[in-house]
Design an enzyme around this catalytic site. Structure first.
Site, short mmCIF file in Angstrom:
data_model
loop_
_atom_site.label_atom_id
_atom_site.label_comp_id
_atom_site.label_asym_id
_atom_site.label_seq_id
_atom_site.Cartn_x
_atom_site.Cartn_y
_atom_site.Cartn_z
N ASP A 157 0.08 195.81 66.39
CA ASP A 157 1.09 194.98 67.06
C ASP A 157 1.23 193.66 66.32
OD1 ASP A 157 -1.31 193.74 67.81
OD2 ASP A 157 -1.36 194.82 69.71
N ASP A 196 1.57 189.61 66.77
CA ASP A 196 1.48 188.46 67.68
C ASP A 196 2.02 187.23 66.97
OD1 ASP A 196 0.27 190.04 69.57
OD2 ASP A 196 -1.76 189.58 68.89
N ASP A 199 -11.91 184.51 66.86
CA ASP A 199 -13.27 185.07 66.78
C ASP A 199 -13.83 185.14 65.36
OD1 ASP A 199 -11.41 187.04 66.22
OD2 ASP A 199 -12.19 188.52 67.65
#
Ligand code: ATP
Ligand code: MG
Length: 453
Positions: A57, A59, A156
């Site tokens: 996807d 973002d 992260d």
């Protein structure tokens, strides 16, 4: 980790071309740019494009607030209570647009928010800091807009913190992600001990990305996982389930399964099952890896994530059967024993993740009908069983148990697999077992119906 001067790689020096970016994402990026906002592609999509993988996807991050983003798009809805995000809807696509934030807020559902709010209750806020720590350093609330650099460092891993700037098509790297991508390293942004304590789900993500991309986890992260793996049980149970589905549906479960066992994360996510796996040296572990491989093959064959009920039934089928057999040995019939065993094993109070009830009920059904594949159940039962919607996925589980040597392989010959493929290719959860057709009532002997005039 604070990096003030980002590395900027011009278009001519990287491999991302607009042709690889979903048209919907390009529309969002260009609309924001036209309205003089910063607009970057971010996260997994930039990472994947840079290494030649197809992103799952796209973002987008921007300096426009969610309210302003909403004004720019006709079909846009605001989601998330703690940190608002925009979902911009297109005919066949959905693009998530986030405003740069200063630290990470996982986007979790309402239940999770309520749980987090409950955790926050009573926790003293220090000054005006929006970040709230609870339960030994875990972040449970955190909601401040930030700069692009702050947005990068709250992510992260370094490879997940790269931006693609639509203004000049450059790649922006605040955290050394490009080097790590080149070397194939999963490295935490900042001290992994702190980052994994803040959000234990990151440990599971580290293992997932390493197996998926064939990367190494850097030694500091590795030792932090060793130190903190038990904390995964403290993560929000809904998020943990979501991440678990990303692991099992990744197509690289064979490697991940092994890695999760080695990193001692499986023993936190599925404690009793993991204990059983390692308790005896009778090939259980090898069959677990076989099951993972089977699930990966299923994914490749169907080009869709494995339905979660089928995933649990294949991965844990042998374990369930042992527990069920213990109950039947005490006189309980197979069917209720299976429903009870699976229900208990996957119940919310037995695991740190929340497996939806509909899923555990379907797993229970898949295990409950395994007995019907036995030779003594043939005949009329055989035909009726085939007509049930549970048949095809149940046969898939049975086939695996045969291949794993848990059933005589000749039992499989009696069941041709034509039916299984159709239902299994749908990629959906197993539908509920269709209730048995009521048997036709026999005419009482001797009585004849009157001929229709
Ligand atoms: P995938 O290809 O599996 O979607 P992804 O990297 O895009 O991988 P997502 O879960 O979609 O993973 O998250 C999007 C981005 O959000 C990540 O790339 C990362 O930058 C950030 N992110 C996600 N989860 C966390 C987390 N727990 N802590 C910090 N940052 C996170
Ligand atoms: Mg993603």
């Amino acid at each position: 980790m604070k990096s003030t001067v980002p590395k900027i790689v011009p278009r001519s020096e990287h491999r991302i071309s607009r042709g690889q970016i979903a048209p919907a994402a390009l529309t969002v990026l260009y609309t924001l740019k036209r309205n003089r906002y910063l607009a970057f592609l971010a996260g997994g999509s930039v990472r994947d494009l840079l290494i030649g993988r197809k992103p799952k996807d796209f973002d987008v991050v921007t300096d426009a607030t969610p309210e302003r983003v909403k004004k720019l798009f006709r079909r846009c809805r605001l989601v998330g209570r703690r940190f608002r995000l925009c979902h911009v809807l297109f005919a066949n696509d959905l693009i998530e647009v986030a405003t740069f934030r200063s630290s990470f807020v996982p986007d979790v559902g309402e239940t999770a928010v309520a749980a987090a709010d409950a955790e926050v209750a009573g926790v003293k806020r220090s000054g005006k800091l929006p970040r709230v720590m609870a339960r030994e350093g875990m972040i449970v609330r955190d909601n401040e807009y930030g700069t692009p650099a702050e947005d990068a460092v709250r992510r992260d891993f370094t490879i997940n913190a790269l931006f693609y700037d639509i203004r000049d098509f450059s790649v922006i790297d605040h955290v050394g992600g490009l080097d790590d991508l080149r070397r194939g390293i999963i490295r935490s942004i900042g001290d992994p001990h702190i980052r994994f304590v803040e959000d234990p789900v990151r440990m599971l993500r580290a293992v997932r990305f390493a197996a998926l991309l064939g990367f190494d986890i850097d030694p500091a992260c590795r030792s932090a996982i060793q130190c903190h793996h038990q904390r995964l049980a403290m993560a929000n149970s809904h998020r943990l389930y979501d991440e678990w589905l990303k692991v099992t549906g990744s197509g690289a479960l064979t490697d991940m399964g092994n890695a999760l066992l080695e990193a001692e994360l499986l023993c936190v996510i599925l404690p009793d099952f993991a204990r059983w796996l390692t308790a005896a040296k009778d090939g259980r572990r090898r069959r677990f890896v076989m099951a993972c491989r089977r699930l990966d093959e299923w994914r490749r064959r169907n080009n869709a994530p494995v339905p979660s009920d089928l995933m649990f039934a294949i991965m844990m089928g042998e374990y369930f059967e042992e527990l069920i057999a213990a109950k039947t040995a005490q006189g309980m019939p197979w069917f209720p024993a299976a429903l009870q065993t699976v229900g208990k094993t996957l119940a919310p109070d037995a695991l740190p993740m929340t497996v939806p009830r509909s899923v555990s009920q379907n797993v229970a059904r898949l295990m409950a009908v395994q007995n019907r594949f036995r030779p003594e159940y043939r005949g009329g039962h055989h035909r009726r069983f085939r007509e049930q919607t549970v048949f095809a996925p149940a046969l898939e589980v049975f086939r695996f148990l045969c291949e794993a040597g848990k059933r005589p392989p000749e039992w499989l010959n009696a069941w041709d697999d034509a039916g299984s493929r159709d239902a299994l290719t749908s990629g959906r959860e197993t539908p509920k077992t269709r209730s048995r057709r009521r048997p036709r009532r026999r005419r009482p002997r001797g009585k004849k119906t009157a001929p229709v005039a």
